[in-house]
Design a protein around this motif. Structure first.
Motif, PDB file in Angstrom:
ATOM      1  N   HIS A  86     -10.966  -0.290   5.305  1.00 18.44           N
ATOM      2  CA  HIS A  86     -11.671  -1.498   5.740  1.00 18.44           C
ATOM      3  C   HIS A  86     -10.711  -2.486   6.399  1.00 18.44           C
ATOM      4  N   SER A  87      -9.553  -2.710   5.787  1.00 12.80           N
ATOM      5  CA  SER A  87      -8.586  -3.636   6.375  1.00 12.80           C
ATOM      6  C   SER A  87      -8.026  -3.080   7.686  1.00 12.80           C
ATOM      7  N   GLU A 102     -10.423   0.311   0.418  1.00  9.65           N
ATOM      8  CA  GLU A 102      -9.794  -0.968   0.730  1.00  9.65           C
ATOM      9  C   GLU A 102      -8.927  -0.857   1.983  1.00  9.65           C
ATOM     10  N   LEU A 103      -8.165   0.222   2.069  1.00  7.84           N
ATOM     11  CA  LEU A 103      -7.240   0.392   3.183  1.00  7.84           C
ATOM     12  C   LEU A 103      -7.975   0.643   4.496  1.00  7.84           C
ATOM     13  N   ASP A 115     -14.109   4.339   7.791  1.00  7.27           N
ATOM     14  CA  ASP A 115     -14.368   3.321   6.776  1.00  7.27           C
ATOM     15  C   ASP A 115     -15.774   3.484   6.192  1.00  7.27           C
ATOM     16  N   LYS A 155     -16.810   4.876   2.238  1.00  2.35           N
ATOM     17  CA  LYS A 155     -17.669   4.088   1.355  1.00  2.35           C
ATOM     18  C   LYS A 155     -18.844   4.926   0.854  1.00  2.35           C
ATOM     19  N   SER A 174       0.829  -1.200   0.000  1.00  3.25           N
ATOM     20  CA  SER A 174       0.000   0.000   0.000  1.00  3.25           C
ATOM     21  C   SER A 174       0.865   1.251   0.000  1.00  3.25           C
ATOM     22  N   THR A 216     -10.999   4.307  -4.241  1.00  7.67           N
ATOM     23  CA  THR A 216     -10.962   2.848  -4.214  1.00  7.67           C
ATOM     24  C   THR A 216      -9.895   2.343  -3.262  1.00  7.67           C
ATOM     25  N   ARG A 217      -8.708   2.930  -3.336  1.00  5.48           N
ATOM     26  CA  ARG A 217      -7.614   2.505  -2.464  1.00  5.48           C
ATOM     27  C   ARG A 217      -7.910   2.851  -1.007  1.00  5.48           C
TER      28      ARG A 217
END
Length: 223
Positions: free
Chosen positions: A49-50, A46-47, A207, A211, A20, A42-43
């Motif tokens: 959420h993780s 994803e980041l 997060d 979204k 990342s 988008t990145r």
């Protein structure tokens, strides 16, 4: 030459974080106009959420290993230090707030965690009986928060005139260091617990909001 790697869970998390960082450095090195906002969203989605999954893991592990009635009884859970930052509390408020205002709120939350996350990492690393993975996950969260912050600031700059880091932002200071470093074990554990609880709460907010904005900006609410 082909190399075969076997990674543990923590090793995979570290590899993902390095990946990342590498991807983000590539984005940051290009002229801003050449980097689509859609890719940044988008990145970030994803980041974030993780990162929330990591924060939930740290909270759950601390709760399982260290929660005890001796340090929770007769104590009132304090508000998180970011509670003064106005953020939407329900679906209607989220959809009514302006994009730039929601970005600014997330930036304030992210900046507010820069200092306490440093101390949380130190506290978990030094905590007797704590697993090594818990400290590593906290350090991972600290690094990811900085990446998320950079991404949010990049997007915010595209909705406003360019700003310097932290300029025009009003974020609350964290005042929990004395309790976190207390020689009293119950006070210390209670302070660690609150940091674990609050970072999970705030990363979940970020997060969720990312979204919402990705759906709004990238897909024009068609998602």
């Amino acid at each position: 030459m082909q190399l075969t790697l076997t990674l543990s869970g923590s090793g995979m998390q570290l590899l993902l974080l390095v990946s990342s960082l590498f991807l983000w450095e590539n984005v940051s090195s290009k002229p801003t106009a050449m980097v689509p906002t859609e890719d940044l969203y988008t990145r970030l989605a994803e980041l974030s959420h993780s990162t929330f999954i990591l924060a939930a893991d740290v909270y759950r592990e601390f709760d399982l290993d260290f929660f005890d009635k001796t340090w929770i009884t007769d104590r009132t859970l304090p508000l998180c230090h970011t509670a003064s930052i106005h953020t939407p509390e329900n679906r209607e408020e989220v959809h009514e707030i302006k994009t730039e205002d929601l970005l600014k709120a997330m930036i304030n939350v992210s900046i507010s965690w820069k200092e306490p996350l440093k101390h949380l990492v130190s506290a978990l690393t030094a905590l007797p009986g704590a697993s090594e993975s818990m400290g590593k996950k906290a350090a991972d969260i600290k690094g990811r928060n900085l990446i998320i912050l950079e991404g949010l600031q990049t997007i915010y700059n595209r909705t406003q005139a360019n700003i310097e880091e932290n300029e025009n932002f009003d974020y609350p200071a964290w005042s929990g260091l004395e309790e976190l470093q207390s020689p009293n074990e119950d006070t210390h554990l209670f302070a660690v617990y609150n940091l674990c609880r609050c970072i999970k709460r705030d990363i979940h907010k970020i997060d969720s909001y990312i979204k919402v904005l990705r759906c709004r900006v990238v897909f024009q609410n068609e998602c």
